[in-house]
Write a protein that holds these residues in place. Structure first.
Motif, PDB file in Angstrom:
ATOM      1  N   ASP A   1       0.835  -1.194   0.000  1.00  0.00           N
ATOM      2  CA  ASP A   1       0.000   0.000   0.000  1.00  0.00           C
ATOM      3  C   ASP A   1       0.873   1.248   0.000  1.00  0.00           C
ATOM      4  O   ASP A   1       1.920   1.282   0.658  1.00  0.00           O
ATOM      5  CB  ASP A   1      -0.916  -0.007   1.235  1.00  0.00           C
ATOM      6  CG  ASP A   1      -1.938   1.106   1.199  1.00  0.00           C
ATOM      7  OD1 ASP A   1      -3.062   0.869   0.735  1.00  0.00           O
ATOM      8  OD2 ASP A   1      -1.591   2.234   1.635  1.00  0.00           O
ATOM      9  N   ILE A   2       0.458   2.266  -0.747  1.00  0.00           N
ATOM     10  CA  ILE A   2       1.244   3.492  -0.873  1.00  0.00           C
ATOM     11  C   ILE A   2       1.388   4.215   0.464  1.00  0.00           C
ATOM     12  O   ILE A   2       2.269   5.065   0.627  1.00  0.00           O
ATOM     13  CB  ILE A   2       0.607   4.428  -1.925  1.00  0.00           C
ATOM     14  CG1 ILE A   2       1.528   5.606  -2.269  1.00  0.00           C
ATOM     15  CG2 ILE A   2      -0.752   4.923  -1.457  1.00  0.00           C
ATOM     16  CD1 ILE A   2       2.806   5.209  -2.925  1.00  0.00           C
ATOM     17  N   GLY A   3       0.556   3.836   1.435  1.00  0.00           N
ATOM     18  CA  GLY A   3       0.624   4.489   2.738  1.00  0.00           C
ATOM     19  C   GLY A   3       1.492   3.802   3.764  1.00  0.00           C
ATOM     20  O   GLY A   3       1.628   4.306   4.886  1.00  0.00           O
ATOM     21  N   VAL A   4       2.116   2.678   3.424  1.00  0.00           N
ATOM     22  CA  VAL A   4       2.971   2.016   4.411  1.00  0.00           C
ATOM     23  C   VAL A   4       4.186   2.899   4.690  1.00  0.00           C
ATOM     24  O   VAL A   4       4.620   3.667   3.823  1.00  0.00           O
ATOM     25  CB  VAL A   4       3.423   0.609   3.936  1.00  0.00           C
ATOM     26  CG1 VAL A   4       2.220  -0.295   3.704  1.00  0.00           C
ATOM     27  CG2 VAL A   4       4.288   0.694   2.692  1.00  0.00           C
ATOM     28  N   PRO A   5       4.727   2.834   5.895  1.00  0.00           N
ATOM     29  CA  PRO A   5       5.838   3.736   6.254  1.00  0.00           C
ATOM     30  C   PRO A   5       7.024   3.691   5.305  1.00  0.00           C
ATOM     31  O   PRO A   5       7.702   4.708   5.095  1.00  0.00           O
ATOM     32  CB  PRO A   5       6.225   3.258   7.661  1.00  0.00           C
ATOM     33  CG  PRO A   5       4.967   2.674   8.217  1.00  0.00           C
ATOM     34  CD  PRO A   5       4.289   2.023   7.055  1.00  0.00           C
ATOM     35  N   ALA A   6       7.307   2.533   4.704  1.00  0.00           N
ATOM     36  CA  ALA A   6       8.478   2.407   3.840  1.00  0.00           C
ATOM     37  C   ALA A   6       8.269   3.009   2.453  1.00  0.00           C
ATOM     38  O   ALA A   6       9.240   3.193   1.702  1.00  0.00           O
ATOM     39  CB  ALA A   6       8.865   0.936   3.693  1.00  0.00           C
ATOM     40  N   ALA A   7       7.028   3.316   2.090  1.00  0.00           N
ATOM     41  CA  ALA A   7       6.744   3.725   0.714  1.00  0.00           C
ATOM     42  C   ALA A   7       7.390   5.065   0.363  1.00  0.00           C
ATOM     43  O   ALA A   7       7.920   5.237  -0.737  1.00  0.00           O
ATOM     44  CB  ALA A   7       5.241   3.798   0.486  1.00  0.00           C
ATOM     45  N   ALA A   8       7.350   6.023   1.270  1.00  0.00           N
ATOM     46  CA  ALA A   8       7.881   7.351   0.954  1.00  0.00           C
ATOM     47  C   ALA A   8       9.365   7.285   0.620  1.00  0.00           C
ATOM     48  O   ALA A   8       9.823   7.876  -0.365  1.00  0.00           O
ATOM     49  CB  ALA A   8       7.639   8.308   2.126  1.00  0.00           C
ATOM     50  N   GLY A   9      10.136   6.559   1.423  1.00  0.00           N
ATOM     51  CA  GLY A   9      11.566   6.447   1.153  1.00  0.00           C
ATOM     52  C   GLY A   9      11.846   5.750  -0.164  1.00  0.00           C
ATOM     53  O   GLY A   9      12.723   6.178  -0.930  1.00  0.00           O
ATOM     54  N   ALA A  10      11.085   4.689  -0.445  1.00  0.00           N
ATOM     55  CA  ALA A  10      11.302   3.944  -1.680  1.00  0.00           C
ATOM     56  C   ALA A  10      10.914   4.766  -2.902  1.00  0.00           C
ATOM     57  O   ALA A  10      11.653   4.811  -3.895  1.00  0.00           O
ATOM     58  CB  ALA A  10      10.509   2.640  -1.647  1.00  0.00           C
ATOM     59  N   VAL A  11       9.771   5.433  -2.848  1.00  0.00           N
ATOM     60  CA  VAL A  11       9.324   6.257  -3.981  1.00  0.00           C
ATOM     61  C   VAL A  11      10.306   7.393  -4.230  1.00  0.00           C
ATOM     62  O   VAL A  11      10.693   7.677  -5.371  1.00  0.00           O
ATOM     63  CB  VAL A  11       7.906   6.795  -3.735  1.00  0.00           C
ATOM     64  CG1 VAL A  11       7.544   7.883  -4.752  1.00  0.00           C
ATOM     65  CG2 VAL A  11       6.886   5.659  -3.810  1.00  0.00           C
ATOM     66  N   GLY A  12      10.728   8.068  -3.154  1.00  0.00           N
ATOM     67  CA  GLY A  12      11.664   9.170  -3.316  1.00  0.00           C
ATOM     68  C   GLY A  12      12.991   8.720  -3.900  1.00  0.00           C
ATOM     69  O   GLY A  12      13.542   9.354  -4.808  1.00  0.00           O
TER      70      GLY A  12
ATOM     71  N   PRO B   1       1.307  -9.582  12.148  1.00  0.00           N
ATOM     72  CA  PRO B   1       0.664  -8.576  13.004  1.00  0.00           C
ATOM     73  C   PRO B   1       0.864  -7.148  12.532  1.00  0.00           C
ATOM     74  O   PRO B   1      -0.069  -6.331  12.590  1.00  0.00           O
ATOM     75  CB  PRO B   1       1.329  -8.807  14.372  1.00  0.00           C
ATOM     76  CG  PRO B   1       1.760 -10.237  14.347  1.00  0.00           C
ATOM     77  CD  PRO B   1       2.149 -10.513  12.926  1.00  0.00           C
ATOM     78  N   GLU B   2       2.074  -6.811  12.058  1.00  0.00           N
ATOM     79  CA  GLU B   2       2.325  -5.446  11.602  1.00  0.00           C
ATOM     80  C   GLU B   2       1.453  -5.102  10.402  1.00  0.00           C
ATOM     81  O   GLU B   2       0.876  -4.004  10.332  1.00  0.00           O
ATOM     82  CB  GLU B   2       3.801  -5.273  11.246  1.00  0.00           C
ATOM     83  CG  GLU B   2       4.173  -3.848  10.854  1.00  0.00           C
ATOM     84  CD  GLU B   2       5.659  -3.702  10.583  1.00  0.00           C
ATOM     85  OE1 GLU B   2       6.055  -2.657  10.028  1.00  0.00           O
ATOM     86  OE2 GLU B   2       6.429  -4.618  10.940  1.00  0.00           O
ATOM     87  N   GLU B   3       1.330  -6.027   9.465  1.00  0.00           N
ATOM     88  CA  GLU B   3       0.502  -5.795   8.279  1.00  0.00           C
ATOM     89  C   GLU B   3      -0.975  -5.715   8.655  1.00  0.00           C
ATOM     90  O   GLU B   3      -1.702  -4.831   8.169  1.00  0.00           O
ATOM     91  CB  GLU B   3       0.720  -6.911   7.260  1.00  0.00           C
ATOM     92  CG  GLU B   3      -0.086  -6.731   5.980  1.00  0.00           C
ATOM     93  CD  GLU B   3       0.156  -7.847   4.984  1.00  0.00           C
ATOM     94  OE1 GLU B   3      -0.634  -7.950   4.021  1.00  0.00           O
ATOM     95  OE2 GLU B   3       1.115  -8.619   5.159  1.00  0.00           O
TER      96      GLU B   3
END
Length: 286
Positions: free
Chosen positions: A77-88, A235-237
């Motif tokens: 999902d685009i909202g997962v915490p890791a997405a911003a770093g990966a997209v950038g 659990p995290e997901e």
């Protein structure tokens, strides 16, 4: 000059483009790749099957080098915490290799998606964000299908109404944006279907299309999370999805967007068309 004629000229002028499509075997990427090929573009598939991995930066350059544009869809999902770093990071890599025209698929109404969108904006790219409402194809591809095949959809959407958007429309919009030069650069475009439906109403339309007896059972997000955990979802997901559904399915998306009409000059595909086509393909047969 009509909008249709103008689009044909843009596509003809862009036929020497090479477009990188991330998630090329996924729900949206597969259709973006198909639409791009239909428009005469050269498609460079970017998926694990083709040696590309969002989590392995060493696989990025070979896919991006020499391309003209790219479609970005995060594998989670685009909202997962890791997405911003990966997209950038991927966007900066693309820009550094001369691939400045980037289109990111994001989620309409999802506040958790905003950091990834901002990372794209700050990358130096000629960016466009396409924000989509809930996909019609979520009912035919993914975890909801099994329940429908067995006569019951259990989901934490209550009676909220959604403007379910056909993924084929998303793909058509993405290709049109990629081939339109700078027309949509620096823009956030919201796409949706042509009418609002509750999940109960959507299930009823699927039942009518299949001739079957289908039930919709609304539950709370926390109940749904417990069911996911019982099925072995980490659990995290499961926790992320509970928080997402508690906010995203609160009625905030109970409105229509005009992105499909603005970009393509036509009405969005209706949910009934999706239901009829999918039923005819036998997707919901047990």
């Amino acid at each position: 000059m009509t909008d249709h004629t103008a689009r044909e000229r843009e596509i003809r002028g862009a036929r020497d483009m090479t477009v990188v499509v991330t998630g090329a075997s996924g729900r949206t990427g597969r259709r973006v790749a198909e639409a791009a090929r239909t428009a005469g573009l050269a498609v460079r598939a970017a998926s694990r099957a083709h040696g590309f991995d969002w989590t392995d930066r060493s696989t990025w350059a070979d896919v991006l080098r020499g391309a003209d544009a790219a479609y970005l869809v995060h594998p989670d999902d685009i909202g997962v915490p890791a997405a911003a770093g990966a997209v950038g990071a991927l966007a900066r890599e693309a820009v550094g290799l001369g691939v400045r025209r980037l289109v990111l698929l994001s989620s309409r109404g999802e506040e958790q998606a905003r950091p990834a969108e901002q990372a794209l904006r700050e990358s130096g790219a000629d960016w466009t964000v396409v924000r989509a409402a809930w996909f019609a194809q979520n009912f035919s591809e993914g975890p909801l299908v099994d329940g429908l095949r067995h006569g019951k959809l259990v989901f934490p959407a209550g009676e909220v109404r959604e403007p379910f958007v056909d993924v084929r429309d998303i793909a058509d919009v993405v290709v049109a944006v990629l081939t339109a030069g700078d027309r949509y650069a620096g823009r956030d475009l919201e796409v949706s279907g042509p009418r609002l439906l509750s999940f109960r109403e959507a299930v009823a339309e699927i039942a009518a299309a299949t001739g079957g007896d289908l039930a919709y059972v609304p539950v709370t997000a926390r109940q749904y999370g417990e069911d996911l955990a019982a099925l072995g979802v980490p659990p995290e997901e499961a926790g992320f999805l509970v928080g997402l559904f508690e906010t995203l399915l609160d009625g905030r998306n109970a409105r229509l967007s005009d992105g499909v009409r603005e970009v393509l000059g036509r009405e969005p595909r209706d949910f009934s068309d999706f239901a009829a086509r999918t039923a005819a393909a036998g997707i919901w047969k047990a």
